[in-house]
Design a protein around this motif. Structure first.
Motif, PDB file in Angstrom:
ATOM      1  N   LEU A   1      41.417  36.160  49.006  1.00 13.07           N
ATOM      2  CA  LEU A   1      42.859  36.335  49.157  1.00 13.07           C
ATOM      3  C   LEU A   1      43.536  35.014  49.500  1.00 13.07           C
ATOM      4  O   LEU A   1      44.594  34.686  48.961  1.00 13.07           O
ATOM      5  CB  LEU A   1      43.151  37.389  50.222  1.00 13.07           C
ATOM      6  N   GLU A   2      42.928  34.255  50.393  1.00 17.25           N
ATOM      7  CA  GLU A   2      43.500  32.948  50.755  1.00 17.25           C
ATOM      8  C   GLU A   2      43.467  31.998  49.566  1.00 17.25           C
ATOM      9  O   GLU A   2      44.430  31.277  49.301  1.00 17.25           O
ATOM     10  CB  GLU A   2      42.719  32.324  51.925  1.00 17.25           C
ATOM     11  N   GLY A   3      42.338  32.000  48.838  1.00 22.02           N
ATOM     12  CA  GLY A   3      42.142  31.025  47.775  1.00 22.02           C
ATOM     13  C   GLY A   3      43.030  31.230  46.573  1.00 22.02           C
ATOM     14  O   GLY A   3      43.416  30.256  45.911  1.00 22.02           O
ATOM     15  N   LYS A   4      43.384  32.490  46.274  1.00 23.39           N
ATOM     16  CA  LYS A   4      44.170  32.719  45.050  1.00 23.39           C
ATOM     17  C   LYS A   4      45.507  33.403  45.289  1.00 23.39           C
ATOM     18  O   LYS A   4      46.449  33.163  44.532  1.00 23.39           O
ATOM     19  CB  LYS A   4      43.364  33.536  44.046  1.00 23.39           C
ATOM     20  N   ALA A   5      45.608  34.250  46.312  1.00 20.51           N
ATOM     21  CA  ALA A   5      46.853  34.982  46.522  1.00 20.51           C
ATOM     22  C   ALA A   5      47.735  34.334  47.586  1.00 20.51           C
ATOM     23  O   ALA A   5      48.836  33.877  47.290  1.00 20.51           O
ATOM     24  CB  ALA A   5      46.549  36.436  46.889  1.00 20.51           C
ATOM     25  N   VAL A   6      47.259  34.278  48.800  1.00 26.21           N
ATOM     26  CA  VAL A   6      48.071  33.721  49.891  1.00 26.21           C
ATOM     27  C   VAL A   6      48.490  32.289  49.584  1.00 26.21           C
ATOM     28  O   VAL A   6      49.624  31.885  49.841  1.00 26.21           O
ATOM     29  CB  VAL A   6      47.305  33.796  51.230  1.00 26.21           C
TER      30      VAL A   6
END
Length: 200
Positions: free
Chosen positions: A84-89
């Motif tokens: 989630l951090e790497g691609k969304a957040v």
């Protein structure tokens, strides 16, 4: 236009860079290394420093984002958070910080992928992150200030990447990466917002 391209060193990023330059745009590249400006999009402070260094731009195009590929039964909470951090957040942060800094006509083009709609074994975190980005694009389109626009490009596997990912995407029709780069051009130069441009 002056376009800030994040992730210009990858297969997609290089193709987007070429397509935008061939259209006469000034492209400023940003990445962790080998770019005009250094940035780690998972670090909000790094994103802030990037925007301050680059100054006003007409468009932000992101071709960066990473997720772990592991079977569901082996996933840890850290894996899910990393995806989630790497691609969304990280991509949401580009928009969140860019919105008050960029001019009223600016646009954002984010990257998702076919796993948002066609799941694969070991790709549950990729599906999660891609779906989150696409939902955000649709929601942000009605809240961005001025006439700012936002879209996402959602490609299938690239012909150029079959040597690495071909077995994972068995039975999928691959596309030349140039087709995805053209979708970025459509987003940057067009007038649509809240769209997911599928390339498959």
């Amino acid at each position: 236009m002056k376009v800030l391209l994040i992730g210009a060193g990858g297969t997609l990023g290089r193709a987007v860079h070429t397509a935008l330059r061939e259209r006469g745009h000034e492209v400023v590249t940003a990445s962790r290394e080998g770019a005009d400006v250094r940035v780690d999009i998972t670090d909000p402070e790094s994103v802030r420093a990037m925007y301050e260094a680059v100054g006003p731009v007409d468009a932000v195009a992101c071709a960066a984002g990473s997720v772990p590929w592991r079977p569901l039964g082996e996933l840890t909470t850290a894996d899910v958070r990393a995806g989630l951090e790497g691609k969304a957040v990280s991509q949401i942060e580009l928009v969140r910080q860019g919105a008050p800094r960029l001019p009223a006509h600016a646009s954002y083009t984010l990257i998702t992928g076919i796993l948002a709609r066609e799941p694969l074994l070991t790709g549950s975190v990729a599906s999660l992150a891609n779906g989150a980005v696409e939902a955000f694009v649709r929601a942000a389109a009605i809240e961005l200030p001025g006439r700012q626009r936002i879209n996402a490009v959602s490609p299938t596997v690239f012909t150029e990447s079959l040597g690495v990912y071909g077995e994972t995407f068995a039975g999928f029709d691959a596309v030349p990466v140039a087709r995805a780069a053209n979708a970025y051009v459509k987003s940057v130069e067009g007038h649509r917002t809240g769209e997911i441009f599928r390339v498959e």
